[in-house]
Enzyme design. Structure first.
Site, mmCIF file in Angstrom:
data_model
loop_
_atom_site.group_PDB
_atom_site.id
_atom_site.type_symbol
_atom_site.label_atom_id
_atom_site.label_comp_id
_atom_site.label_asym_id
_atom_site.label_seq_id
_atom_site.Cartn_x
_atom_site.Cartn_y
_atom_site.Cartn_z
ATOM 1 N N GLU A 13 -63.867 93.235 6.756
ATOM 2 C CA GLU A 13 -64.777 92.259 5.840
ATOM 3 C C GLU A 13 -64.211 90.860 5.826
ATOM 4 O O GLU A 13 -63.018 90.823 5.311
ATOM 5 C CB GLU A 13 -65.198 92.674 4.495
ATOM 6 C CG GLU A 13 -66.168 91.972 3.806
ATOM 7 C CD GLU A 13 -66.642 92.515 2.629
ATOM 8 O OE1 GLU A 13 -67.194 93.824 2.856
ATOM 9 O OE2 GLU A 13 -66.767 92.257 1.681
ATOM 10 N N SER B 259 -63.626 98.976 9.880
ATOM 11 C CA SER B 259 -64.400 97.855 10.171
ATOM 12 C C SER B 259 -63.703 96.723 9.044
ATOM 13 O O SER B 259 -62.710 97.238 8.376
ATOM 14 C CB SER B 259 -65.736 97.904 9.578
ATOM 15 O OG SER B 259 -65.920 98.892 8.418
ATOM 16 N N ASP C 235 -75.340 89.248 -7.205
ATOM 17 C CA ASP C 235 -75.239 88.789 -8.612
ATOM 18 C C ASP C 235 -75.607 87.322 -8.785
ATOM 19 O O ASP C 235 -74.953 86.602 -8.020
ATOM 20 C CB ASP C 235 -73.883 89.215 -9.158
ATOM 21 C CG ASP C 235 -73.579 90.605 -9.178
ATOM 22 O OD1 ASP C 235 -74.389 91.454 -9.782
ATOM 23 O OD2 ASP C 235 -72.450 90.763 -8.811
ATOM 24 N N HIS D 163 -63.053 100.503 5.434
ATOM 25 C CA HIS D 163 -63.546 99.550 5.764
ATOM 26 C C HIS D 163 -62.645 98.246 4.796
ATOM 27 O O HIS D 163 -62.549 98.769 3.440
ATOM 28 C CB HIS D 163 -64.866 99.369 5.256
ATOM 29 C CG HIS D 163 -65.608 97.858 5.110
ATOM 30 N ND1 HIS D 163 -66.247 97.290 6.080
ATOM 31 C CD2 HIS D 163 -65.672 96.859 4.041
ATOM 32 C CE1 HIS D 163 -66.873 96.064 5.651
ATOM 33 N NE2 HIS D 163 -66.485 95.830 4.488
ATOM 34 N N PHE E 68 -60.589 90.766 -10.606
ATOM 35 C CA PHE E 68 -61.584 90.914 -9.749
ATOM 36 C C PHE E 68 -62.303 92.540 -10.115
ATOM 37 O O PHE E 68 -63.170 92.733 -10.025
ATOM 38 C CB PHE E 68 -61.264 90.843 -8.192
ATOM 39 C CG PHE E 68 -62.251 90.947 -7.369
ATOM 40 C CD1 PHE E 68 -63.307 90.048 -7.501
ATOM 41 C CD2 PHE E 68 -62.371 91.941 -6.100
ATOM 42 C CE1 PHE E 68 -64.520 89.996 -6.552
ATOM 43 C CE2 PHE E 68 -63.501 91.811 -5.515
ATOM 44 C CZ PHE E 68 -64.524 90.916 -5.607
HETATM 45 P P1 FAD Z 1 -78.161 97.482 -6.139
HETATM 46 O O1 FAD Z 1 -78.107 98.921 -5.399
HETATM 47 O O2 FAD Z 1 -79.711 97.062 -6.390
HETATM 48 O O3 FAD Z 1 -77.873 97.991 -7.644
HETATM 49 C C1 FAD Z 1 -77.616 97.163 -8.826
HETATM 50 C C2 FAD Z 1 -77.603 97.767 -10.041
HETATM 51 O O4 FAD Z 1 -79.084 98.218 -10.548
HETATM 52 C C3 FAD Z 1 -77.013 99.380 -10.273
HETATM 53 O O5 FAD Z 1 -76.431 99.203 -11.588
HETATM 54 C C4 FAD Z 1 -77.950 100.085 -10.266
HETATM 55 O O6 FAD Z 1 -77.923 101.548 -10.672
HETATM 56 C C5 FAD Z 1 -79.233 99.396 -10.723
HETATM 57 N N1 FAD Z 1 -80.589 99.743 -9.746
HETATM 58 C C6 FAD Z 1 -80.622 99.852 -8.327
HETATM 59 N N2 FAD Z 1 -81.744 99.978 -8.029
HETATM 60 C C7 FAD Z 1 -82.516 100.137 -9.053
HETATM 61 C C8 FAD Z 1 -84.135 100.461 -9.444
HETATM 62 N N3 FAD Z 1 -84.776 100.450 -8.271
HETATM 63 N N4 FAD Z 1 -84.472 100.485 -10.761
HETATM 64 C C9 FAD Z 1 -83.381 100.096 -11.822
HETATM 65 N N5 FAD Z 1 -82.184 99.811 -11.617
HETATM 66 C C10 FAD Z 1 -81.690 99.944 -10.354
HETATM 67 N N6 FAD Z 1 -72.045 90.363 -3.340
HETATM 68 C C11 FAD Z 1 -72.284 89.307 -3.072
HETATM 69 O O7 FAD Z 1 -72.668 88.480 -3.916
HETATM 70 N N7 FAD Z 1 -72.185 88.865 -1.926
HETATM 71 C C12 FAD Z 1 -71.675 89.915 -0.799
HETATM 72 O O8 FAD Z 1 -71.526 89.454 0.418
HETATM 73 C C13 FAD Z 1 -71.227 91.122 -1.433
HETATM 74 N N8 FAD Z 1 -70.914 92.056 -0.629
HETATM 75 C C14 FAD Z 1 -70.556 93.493 -1.159
HETATM 76 C C15 FAD Z 1 -70.383 94.347 -0.204
HETATM 77 C C16 FAD Z 1 -70.018 95.697 -0.544
HETATM 78 C C17 FAD Z 1 -69.628 96.699 0.466
HETATM 79 C C18 FAD Z 1 -70.140 95.877 -2.145
HETATM 80 C C19 FAD Z 1 -69.775 97.122 -2.805
HETATM 81 C C20 FAD Z 1 -70.373 95.050 -2.947
HETATM 82 C C21 FAD Z 1 -70.833 93.715 -2.521
HETATM 83 N N9 FAD Z 1 -71.249 92.662 -3.342
HETATM 84 C C22 FAD Z 1 -71.391 91.489 -2.831
HETATM 85 C C23 FAD Z 1 -71.536 92.951 -4.699
HETATM 86 C C24 FAD Z 1 -72.840 93.355 -5.150
HETATM 87 O O9 FAD Z 1 -73.809 92.393 -4.896
HETATM 88 C C25 FAD Z 1 -72.790 93.571 -6.404
HETATM 89 O O10 FAD Z 1 -72.137 94.717 -6.847
HETATM 90 C C26 FAD Z 1 -74.061 93.531 -7.130
HETATM 91 O O11 FAD Z 1 -73.826 93.697 -8.466
HETATM 92 C C27 FAD Z 1 -74.861 94.694 -6.720
HETATM 93 O O12 FAD Z 1 -75.539 94.814 -5.607
HETATM 94 P P2 FAD Z 1 -76.039 96.010 -4.882
HETATM 95 O O13 FAD Z 1 -76.454 95.890 -3.623
HETATM 96 O O14 FAD Z 1 -74.988 97.448 -4.946
HETATM 97 O O15 FAD Z 1 -77.222 96.373 -5.963
#
Ligand code: FAD
Length: 305
Positions: A33, A31, A125, A282, A232
């Site tokens: 991105e 895949s 973020d 990916h 990064f």
């Molecule tokens: P989460 O899974 O919510 O985790 C974030 C943090 O909170 C972690 O430290 C976790 O341990 C903690 N946490 C999670 N759930 C809970 C809970 N229920 N209670 C307490 N703590 C919790 N960013 C963008 O802005 N746009 C994008 O398009 C984008 N694409 C991405 C694609 C991939 C494949 C990856 C790996 C990252 C991408 N990111 C993107 C970056 C991502 O948004 C950041 O890494 C962000 O800080 C975390 O997103 P997440 O969905 O992993 O968050």
């Protein structure tokens, strides 16, 4: 020899590791991105990149990033629809930080109507200076909401962090938080990039031990520029191992040598990942065709059949 882990919840770890299933024995899926271009020139360049990579890799899907806070909402949608029109499965990223339930429901409805079947669900973020008074705090809440709103319509991908998320209080808490996303309804995961294969293998083993049975696809970042990669990696908590970093620094302005070393390192990583049973790769293309194409062309895919 595994290192010793004294955590009580990890008792019996070595016994369990012996019986782990292989990660996946289905066909390897690739895949890609992309990010939404901001200018007409960027759009044209992306179209050329897509054409080259779609023809060569025949990807299972192509995903498009989403600026947290909705900053690229229109661009993400346009790029996704353009990919969909070309007959390639398109997967919009959707981040929930700062968003309301209504705004997410509207975006989901729009994608559903357009025939989009995949989504990459993220927390994101919040850009500095913007408040985060939205309806969601973490990605597991977004996954739950998508399932509530749209049932099984979308194949949901979530992010995974083999070297752990930089804000996680500790490694095991981060794993438990990853589990929340899976239990909320994620179908598969894409990892943050890494150059240390052991981090990925261990992450998979620990997920299997927690009973998580989903494909966790390694995210691959080609190495073409030290300054950008270093900046990064600092932000996202991905480690550049010292043996790689020191060489990249030593190349200085010799970009050709840096790129060919980067190609060698990432190709070997990809080959080792596939040999170890990774379900796919990916590629973080950065909207460029050449780095991904070169890695792909250097892979010996027959060896993995
Ligand atoms: P989460 O899974 O919510 O985790 C974030 C943090 O909170 C972690 O430290 C976790 O341990 C903690 N946490 C999670 N759930 C809970 C809970 N229920 N209670 C307490 N703590 C919790 N960013 C963008 O802005 N746009 C994008 O398009 C984008 N694409 C991405 C694609 C991939 C494949 C990856 C790996 C990252 C991408 N990111 C993107 C970056 C991502 O948004 C950041 O890494 C962000 O800080 C975390 O997103 P997440 O969905 O992993 O968050």
């Amino acid at each position: 020899m595994f290192c010793s882990v004294s955590e009580k919840r990890y008792e019996g770890i070595y016994e369990m590791l012996k019986d782990l299933p292989t990660m996946n024995d289905t066909a390897i899926q690739f895949s890609l991105e992309f990010f939404p271009p901001k200018t007409e020139a960027g759009k044209e360049k992306l179209q050329a990149t897509e054409k080259t990579l779609f023809d060569a890799l025949q990807p299972a899907y192509a995903s498009v990033t989403f600026g947290a806070g909705g900053s690229t909402q229109k661009g993400t949608r346009e790029t996704v629809l353009d990919i969909h029109k070309q007959g390639v499965d398109a997967a919009p990223h959707l981040s929930c930080v700062g968003a309301t339930r209504d705004s997410i429901a509207e975006i989901l409805g729009g994608y559903q109507q357009a025939g989009i079947r995949r989504i990459v669900a993220l927390r994101g973020d919040m850009p500095s200076g913007m408040g985060d008074s939205g309806d969601f705090r973490y990605a597991n809440e977004l996954v739950e909401f998508i399932r509530q709103q749209t049932g099984d319509h979308f194949h949901i991908e979530v992010a995974a962090y083999p070297e752990f998320h930089p804000q996680a209080p500790d490694a095991f808490t981060d794993l438990k938080n990853f589990k929340r996303k899976v239990e909320a309804g994620a179908n598969s995961a894409i990892t943050q990039y890494f150059y240390n294969i052991d981090a990925y293998l261990r992450f998979n083993e620990e997920c299997a031990m927690m009973g998580l049975d989903l494909p966790i696809v390694p995210g691959i970042m080609p190495i073409t520029n030290y300054t950008n990669l270093s900046r990064f990696s600092e932000m996202c908590g991905a480690e550049i191992p010292r043996w790689i970093r020191e060489r990249l620094i030593a190349f200085r302005d010799d970009t050709d040598s840096l790129k060919s070393f980067g190609l060698e390192v990432t190709t070997r990583l990809c080959q080792d990942l596939l040999s170890a049973g990774a379900p796919g790769l990916h590629f973080y293309t950065m909207n460029q065709s050449l780095p991904t194409l070169q890695i792909f062309n250097h892979l010996d895919l027959k060896a993995e059949e």
